[in-house]
Design an enzyme around this catalytic site. Structure first.
Site, short mmCIF file in Angstrom:
data_model
loop_
_atom_site.label_atom_id
_atom_site.label_comp_id
_atom_site.label_asym_id
_atom_site.label_seq_id
_atom_site.Cartn_x
_atom_site.Cartn_y
_atom_site.Cartn_z
N ASP A 1 0.06 5.17 1.09
CA ASP A 1 -0.04 6.12 2.22
C ASP A 1 -0.11 5.38 3.55
O ASP A 1 -0.91 4.47 3.74
CB ASP A 1 -1.29 6.99 2.06
CG ASP A 1 -1.15 7.96 0.92
OD1 ASP A 1 -0.52 9.00 1.10
OD2 ASP A 1 -1.63 7.64 -0.19
N ASP B 1 0.87 -1.17 0.00
CA ASP B 1 0.00 0.00 0.00
C ASP B 1 0.92 1.23 0.00
O ASP B 1 2.12 1.11 0.28
CB ASP B 1 -0.86 -0.09 1.28
CG ASP B 1 -1.59 1.19 1.59
OD1 ASP B 1 -2.31 1.67 0.72
OD2 ASP B 1 -1.45 1.70 2.73
N ASP C 1 -2.02 -0.33 5.71
CA ASP C 1 -2.39 0.26 7.01
C ASP C 1 -3.88 0.58 7.13
O ASP C 1 -4.34 0.96 8.21
CB ASP C 1 -1.63 1.57 7.23
CG ASP C 1 -2.15 2.68 6.34
OD1 ASP C 1 -2.32 2.41 5.13
OD2 ASP C 1 -2.42 3.78 6.84
O1 LIG Z 1 -4.50 3.09 -0.33
P1 LIG Z 1 -3.59 4.18 0.17
O2 LIG Z 1 -2.32 4.29 -0.61
O3 LIG Z 1 -3.34 4.06 1.66
O4 LIG Z 1 -4.41 5.52 -0.07
C1 LIG Z 1 -5.51 5.85 0.76
C2 LIG Z 1 -5.70 7.34 0.76
O5 LIG Z 1 -4.41 7.87 1.06
C3 LIG Z 1 -4.25 9.28 1.00
O6 LIG Z 1 -4.87 9.86 2.14
C4 LIG Z 1 -4.25 9.51 3.35
O7 LIG Z 1 -2.90 10.02 3.36
C5 LIG Z 1 -2.82 11.47 3.32
C6 LIG Z 1 -1.35 11.85 3.22
O8 LIG Z 1 -0.60 11.30 4.26
C7 LIG Z 1 -3.51 12.04 4.57
O9 LIG Z 1 -3.45 13.46 4.54
C8 LIG Z 1 -4.96 11.57 4.59
O10 LIG Z 1 -5.58 12.02 5.78
C9 LIG Z 1 -5.04 10.05 4.53
O11 LIG Z 1 -6.37 9.60 4.42
C10 LIG Z 1 -4.77 9.84 -0.29
O12 LIG Z 1 -4.68 11.24 -0.27
C11 LIG Z 1 -6.19 9.36 -0.58
O13 LIG Z 1 -6.60 9.82 -1.83
C12 LIG Z 1 -6.16 7.84 -0.60
O14 LIG Z 1 -7.45 7.33 -0.89
#
Ligand SMILES: O=P(O)(O)OC[C@H]1O[C@H](O[C@H]2O[C@H](CO)[C@@H](O)[C@H](O)[C@H]2O)[C@H](O)[C@@H](O)[C@@H]1O
Length: 373
Positions: free
Chosen positions: A124, A122, A314
């Protein structure tokens, strides 16, 4: 007094959320304690979080004591361990059931004997730390090198909720598979030993027909949420993210209401929740679990016993992939979390820096085994 994470799932709408119930404060959540709503699994004082059924949640809702949306939004990114001794007990019990992948490294290596490891990562919260601005969730140089080394030895895919192009801009490694938009946009490597002629074309986009609708909803959401300071709508191509990490808590209800109002005109879209983010996606049955299966098949491991898929993630959306692995009885999931959560993963790592250590150890082990033979 015990704080218990409670996962609420509605299999029909696909909406699921996690709330924290304080078991010994009936004044706050009276229905969370007594027998009629006894949880199907887990319980106060330890063990895995309780899973409430839709009907038990209904009882909570009709009691008027809980605004599930807001509670869920509050609980959507628990990152700190609580220090009370009872919570310490919960943590210990959880770690017993989901031990550290670093501590269990030798065991993992033993399981992998004679099998081809395939890595699913994954982005983020796994390869990059969670930050306030989604556009600045950069991967560190060291992490990038670790991923590059892993991809040199094992087929490797990044499976993310992000738009595929955006995550590629962060990672910039052409030897990886990328599955963006929660797996709805998959592309093969364009270089490296996993590269096969033809792979560079898009391999799979099962939600193509939703593109115009997603675009329309994106524009509407931008307009509707612009009066809420801190709200950020991100276009992830086949899905959308409405971030509330930087929105004042007192305005979360308003934001959720705006989003719900827009979505109700689109029955073919559903709303899920991630870490301080509301996610809008097509109702099609395609998630990170399907992407994992699709990639294994593309790599020629559809019906093979000689493969060990390892998925590190995560977020709740990663649970779909953990679930697939558990069901297949093949490979395993590693959840990145510092706090106990309901999970189908087998192991845990606390944060991206531990993910990096794990990846490096895997590469070291592979190199040393190659030297031996
Ligand atoms: O599947 P992932 O790679 O974990 O993506 C899920 C979402 O991740 C991002 O948002 C998350 O991370 C951001 C940066 O650290 C944070 O600001 C936010 O609060 C988190 O939810 C991304 O911006 C989303 O579009 C994804 O869906």
């Amino acid at each position: 007094m015990t704080n218990q994470n409670v996962v609420i799932s509605d299999t029909q709408s696909g909406f699921s959320m996690e709330i924290v119930v304080n078991i010994c404060e009936p004044a706050l959540f009276p229905q969370a304690v007594p027998k009629p709503l006894a949880a199907p699994s887990g319980g106060s004082g330890g063990g895995p979080p309780i899973i409430w059924t839709k009907s038990s949640v209904k009882k909570l809702e009709t009691s008027g004591r809980i605004n599930s949306w807001i509670e869920s939004m509050r609980a959507s990114s628990p990152t700190r361990r609580s220090s009370s001794s009872e919570n310490e007990e919960i943590n210990k019990s959880w770690m017993l059931h989901h031990p550290s992948a670093l501590k269990m490294f030798e065991e993992i290596i033993n399981i992998s004997k004679g099998k081809q490891i395939v890595m699913f990562l994954d982005y983020d919260g796994t390869l990059s730390p969670i930050v306030e601005d989604p556009d600045r969730a950069f991967i560190s140089y060291e992490m990038r090198e670790a991923v590059k080394d892993v991809a040199h030895h094992f087929p490797t895919a990044i499976v993310t909720g992000r738009c595929r192009a955006k995550v590629f801009d962060f990672v910039k490694l052409s030897e990886l598979y990328y599955a963006g938009s929660h797996g709805m946009d998959i592309k093969g490597p364009t270089k490296g030993h996993n590269y096969r002629k033809g792979n560079q074309a898009v391999l799979c986009q099962p939600a193509r027909e939703f593109l115009p609708m997603i675009d329309e909803v994106y524009k509407t959401l931008l307009e509707k949420t612009k009066s809420i300071p801190g709200a950020n709508v991100e276009n992830n191509k086949f899905c959308l993210s409405v971030h509330f990490r930087c929105v004042e808590e007192k305005r979360w209800a308003e934001l959720a209401e705006q989003v719900k109002t827009v979505i109700k005109d689109y029955p073919k879209l559903k709303l899920t929740q991630g870490r301080k983010v509301l996610e809008i996606r097509p109702t099609i049955k395609w998630d990170k679990g399907n992407a994992l299966e699709f990639l294994l098949e593309s790599l020629g491991y559809a019906n093979s016993n000689d493969v060990l898929p390892v998925y590190i993630g995560d977020d709740r959306t990663d649970e779909d992939a953990f679930k697939v692995l558990r069901k297949k009885g093949q490979g395993f999931g590693i959840l990145v979390s510092k706090v106990p959560k309901e999970t189908n993963a087998s192991y845990t790592l606390q944060e991206p820096s531990e993910v990096m250590c794990f990846l490096k150890r895997l590469v070291e082990w592979k190199k040393s085994s190659l030297r031996r033979y």
